[in-house]
Every structure is written in structure tokens, then in C-alpha cells.
Write a protein that holds these residues in place. Structure first.
Motif, short mmCIF file in Angstrom:
data_model
loop_
_atom_site.label_atom_id
_atom_site.label_comp_id
_atom_site.label_asym_id
_atom_site.label_seq_id
_atom_site.Cartn_x
_atom_site.Cartn_y
_atom_site.Cartn_z
N SER A 1 10.48 1.24 -4.15
CA SER A 1 9.90 2.81 -4.08
C SER A 1 10.43 3.69 -3.37
CB SER A 1 8.54 2.63 -3.51
OG SER A 1 7.61 1.85 -4.32
N ASP B 1 5.50 4.13 -5.05
CA ASP B 1 5.46 4.74 -6.56
C ASP B 1 6.39 3.77 -7.53
OD1 ASP B 1 8.15 5.12 -5.81
OD2 ASP B 1 7.99 7.19 -5.62
N GLU C 1 -5.91 -2.91 -3.01
CA GLU C 1 -5.30 -1.84 -2.09
C GLU C 1 -5.96 -1.94 -0.68
OE1 GLU C 1 -4.92 2.55 -3.13
OE2 GLU C 1 -3.37 1.35 -4.17
N ARG D 1 6.98 -4.24 -4.66
CA ARG D 1 6.96 -2.85 -5.28
C ARG D 1 7.44 -1.99 -4.16
NH1 ARG D 1 3.70 -6.24 -7.49
NH2 ARG D 1 2.70 -5.75 -9.69
N ASP E 1 0.98 -1.69 -11.54
CA ASP E 1 -0.20 -1.12 -10.76
C ASP E 1 -1.16 -2.57 -10.35
OD1 ASP E 1 -0.03 1.33 -10.87
OD2 ASP E 1 -0.44 1.64 -12.85
N ASP E 2 -0.71 -3.57 -10.73
CA ASP E 2 -1.50 -4.79 -10.73
C ASP E 2 -1.89 -4.90 -9.09
OD1 ASP E 2 -2.49 -7.38 -10.79
OD2 ASP E 2 -0.68 -8.30 -9.91
N ASP F 1 3.60 -5.00 -15.06
CA ASP F 1 2.25 -4.43 -14.59
C ASP F 1 2.55 -3.89 -13.19
OD1 ASP F 1 -0.34 -3.84 -14.47
OD2 ASP F 1 -1.00 -5.89 -14.17
N ASN G 1 0.53 4.18 -1.26
CA ASN G 1 0.62 4.28 -3.20
C ASN G 1 2.04 4.02 -3.24
OD1 ASN G 1 -2.00 3.70 -4.20
ND2 ASN G 1 -2.38 5.76 -3.40
N LYS H 1 -2.78 -2.51 -7.22
CA LYS H 1 -3.71 -1.68 -6.84
C LYS H 1 -5.34 -2.20 -6.66
CE LYS H 1 -1.03 2.54 -7.58
NZ LYS H 1 -0.90 3.76 -8.59
#
Ligand SMILES: Nc1ncnc2c1ncn2[C@@H]1O[C@H](COP(=O)(O)OP(=O)(O)OP(=O)(O)O)[C@@H](O)[C@H]1O
Ligand SMILES: O=P(O)(O)O[C@@H]1[C@H](O)[C@H](O)[C@@H](OP(=O)(O)O)[C@H](OP(=O)(O)O)[C@H]1O
Length: 297
Positions: A173, A182, A283, A169, A277-278, A275, A180, A280
């Protein structure tokens, strides 16, 4: 004029007088031939592959162009033979790069017991055995001001499965070092008809059939240019295969080791698209301590 490759993210490095690759201004990458059987294996592979009529063009494009060998003054100050390859980063300004070593097993059938023990230790300590691949290194371009997000090699190699998810991810980004990220560039870099996922699927289709080579301990190199990806120019994302020091003949047998790792990698990349956001949910495990921004460009 030779220099240390400015965008190298893994492998032997030509710093502090040690032996490592060099590049020139004409778009060539000079990789020193390792003095033992690794060097001869990689040279023989490139020679054989270059003239192998069984390789379709759509697959050949995944490999650096081979321009032969050259004996030259190396980064350690001595003369060594080098493979002369296409410099895959030469046409890019600020490439975002990731090197992923494919396969749960990184030693070939003829390896010595000592070498097998060394590789097994490394494969167990990293995600190789568990996932069938490990991230060996990466750099993500952030901005002119901040340079590159480039986590230290030792920390990348220590990645857990969740860290690997997060690194895929961060790789796409605009704020890679953020807790976090993006993943703003995911659709343009991983998705699209000519993005990274489509290229991996094309390679997979070939690996499902090909029995010519076993690509032991090879890496996939991902590269894209942030400025172009931000504008939606998905075609600038490229996948290449590199590092053929442990390649062996396939002798009519499918390369299960590479194919398995490639399928696993495809699943991870697909999940970022499906997915994002998986990660998160986990975190707490983002390992902020691993982050260092390298402005050395
Ligand atoms: N043809 C190329 N063009 C541009 N960069 C390259 C090329 N080949 C390799 N690199 C860069 O150099 C790094 C190391 O390459 P490679 O894996 O071939 O070296 P190595 O020293 O054999 O690695 P290892 O120690 O993992 O076996 C890659 O991660 C990539 O950043
Ligand atoms: O991936 P890592 O964890 O960085 O570990 C390296 C990786 O396994 C390389 O493939 C290997 O070189 P070869 O493939 O050429 O054997 C190198 O050995 P070396 O440093 O003894 O050359 C290791 O240090």
C-alpha cells in the motif's frame, strides 16, 4: 567501511554492541557464524549448496550468492568468523521488505528438548502452527518525508490471522499505516508474470519434487522498490530464501513442513489479488496501536 544493515527487518541485530550482521559498500552482507551447531550448519549448507550440481539455475537465483567466510572484527568489538553473502538490499534505495519464517515446526530432528520447548512456545504464540508461517518483520517505504512504516517486532510477532491478512495488504500500500490501506501496488508487486506470486509458485514446483534438503526455520525475504513498482516495473519484486541454521538433509523425503507453509502463504498472497477488500469485514481489529513510522534512514 562496515555498517549495520540499514534495511534489516528481523533476526539478531548488531546494535548496542551485540553480535549481528554487517554490510560494506561493495554489496556484501557479513553474517556472524553462531558459535554452536547453528553456525556450522549454516556454513556447511552454503558450501554444499554452492557446488551442488543438482540445483537448477532457476532455483539457485532464489538464494544469496555465497562468497566464503571471513574472520573479522564484529559488531560486539571482538573477532568472529562471518559468512560472506550477497547483500540483497545493496542495489536498492528504499526497499520495502518482509521476512516470513516458513513452516509450522521451527526445530530440526536433532534439537535438544530445551530448544524444542522454546520453539514450540514461539510457534504456538505466533501464527506458525496455525498457518504454517509467521511474519518475522517488515518495513514499507512511504515517502522521503515520512520514511518507513515499520511496526515493532514484538507486535508483528503477536499478529493474529486477521492481522497477517492486513499486513500483506499494508505491504503493498502507498498508505501502509492508514486504517484503510489502498493496496495500490498489489497487481504490480504480487501479480504479473514475474511478481511475487509467480516466484512463489516456481519455488513450490521445486519443493513438490526436491528431497535434498529440509529447510527448517528458513525465511522467505520479499523485497521491492516502491518507485519502480508504482511505474509498473513488476520485475523489481524479488523473493529470496535466507537463514539456513537449522537445515538438514532431506534423505529422499519431501520437505512437507516447508511445502505446507509455502502453500498456505501462496493462498494468502493470492487472496490479496483476488479479494483485496476481504480484511475490511474485520476492520475493528486493525490494531492501530501497533503502528510506528520509522524515519531512521
Ligand atoms: N543476504 C542478505 N542480504 C540482505 N539482508 C539480509 C540478508 N540475509 C539476511 N538479511 C536481513 O537480516 C535479517 C535476519 O537474517 P537471518 O534470518 O539470516 O538472521 P538470524 O539472526 O539468523 O535470524 P533468526 O534470529 O530469525 O534466526 C533478515 O530479516 C533480513 O532483513
Ligand atoms: O522468530 P523469533 O520469534 O524472533 O525468534 C527467534 C527465531 O526463532 C530464531 O530462529 C532463533 O534463532 P535461531 O534460529 O538461530 O535458533 C532466535 O533464537 P535466539 O534469540 O535464541 O538465537 C529466536 O529468538
Amino acid at each position: 567501511m562496515f555498517k549495520i544493515p540499514p534495511h534489516q527487518v528481523a533476526g539478531h541485530h548488531a546494535s548496542n554492541g551485540t553480535l549481528g550482521p554487517l554490510v560494506d559498500d561493495s554489496g556484501r552482507f557479513y553474517k556472524p557464524l553462531q558459535g554452536d551447531e547453528r553456525g556450522s550448519a549454516e556454513f556447511e549448507f552454503y558450501e554444499q549448496f554452492s557446488s551442488n550440481a543438482e540445483i537448477p539455475d532457476r532455483i539457485r537465483r532464489f538464494f544469496p550468492v555465497f562468497y566464503g567466510t571471513r574472520v573479522m572484527n564484529a559488531s560486539d568489538g571482538l573477532e568472529h568468523p562471518h559468512l560472506v553473502l550477497q547483500d540483497l538490499a545493496s542495489s536498492r534505495t528504499n526497499p520495502t521488505v518482509m521476512d516470513i519464517k516458513i513452516g509450522s515446526r521451527t526445530f530440526g530432528p536433532d534439537a535438544s528438548n530445551d530448544y524444542i520447548a522454546k520453539c514450540l512456545k514461539r510457534d504456538r504464540e505466533t501464527t506458525s502452527i496455525r498457518l504454517g508461517f509467521r511474519i518475522s518483520g517488515l518495513q514499507v517505504y512511504v515517502s522521503e518525508e515520512l520514511g518507513f512504516y515499520k511496526p515493532h517486532r514484538d507486535l508483528v510477532l503477536k499478529s493474529s490471522v486477521d492481522d497477517v491478512k492486513l499486513l500483506f495488504r499494508r505491504y503493498v500500500s502507498s498508505n501502509p499505516s492508514d486504517s484503510n490501506p489502498d493496496y495500490a501496488l498489489a497487481p504490480n508487486v504480487y501479480g504479473r508474470p514475474n511478481g511475487i506470486l509467480a516466484q512463489l509458485l516456481e519455488l513450490k514446483a521445486w519443493f513438490e519434487d526436491q528431497t535434498i534438503y529440509h529447510f527448517c526455520a528458513c525465511s522467505l525475504l520479499f523485497m521491492f522498490e516502491k518507485a519502480m513498482a508504482s511505474e509498473g516495473a513488476g520485475s523489481n519484486a524479488q523473493v529470496k530464501l535466507i537463514d539456513f541454521a537449522h537445515i538438514t538433509e532431506g534423505r529422499g523425503v519431501i520437505d512437507h513442513n516447508f511445502l505446507g507453509g509455502l502453500c498456505s502463504l501462496i493462498k494468502f498472497i493470492s487472496e490479496v489479488l483476488e479479494d483485496p477488500d476481504d480484511h475490511k469485514t474485520r476492520e475493528g481489529d486493525t490494531r492501530e496501536s501497533t503502528i510506528s513510522v520509522d524515519n531512521g534512514h
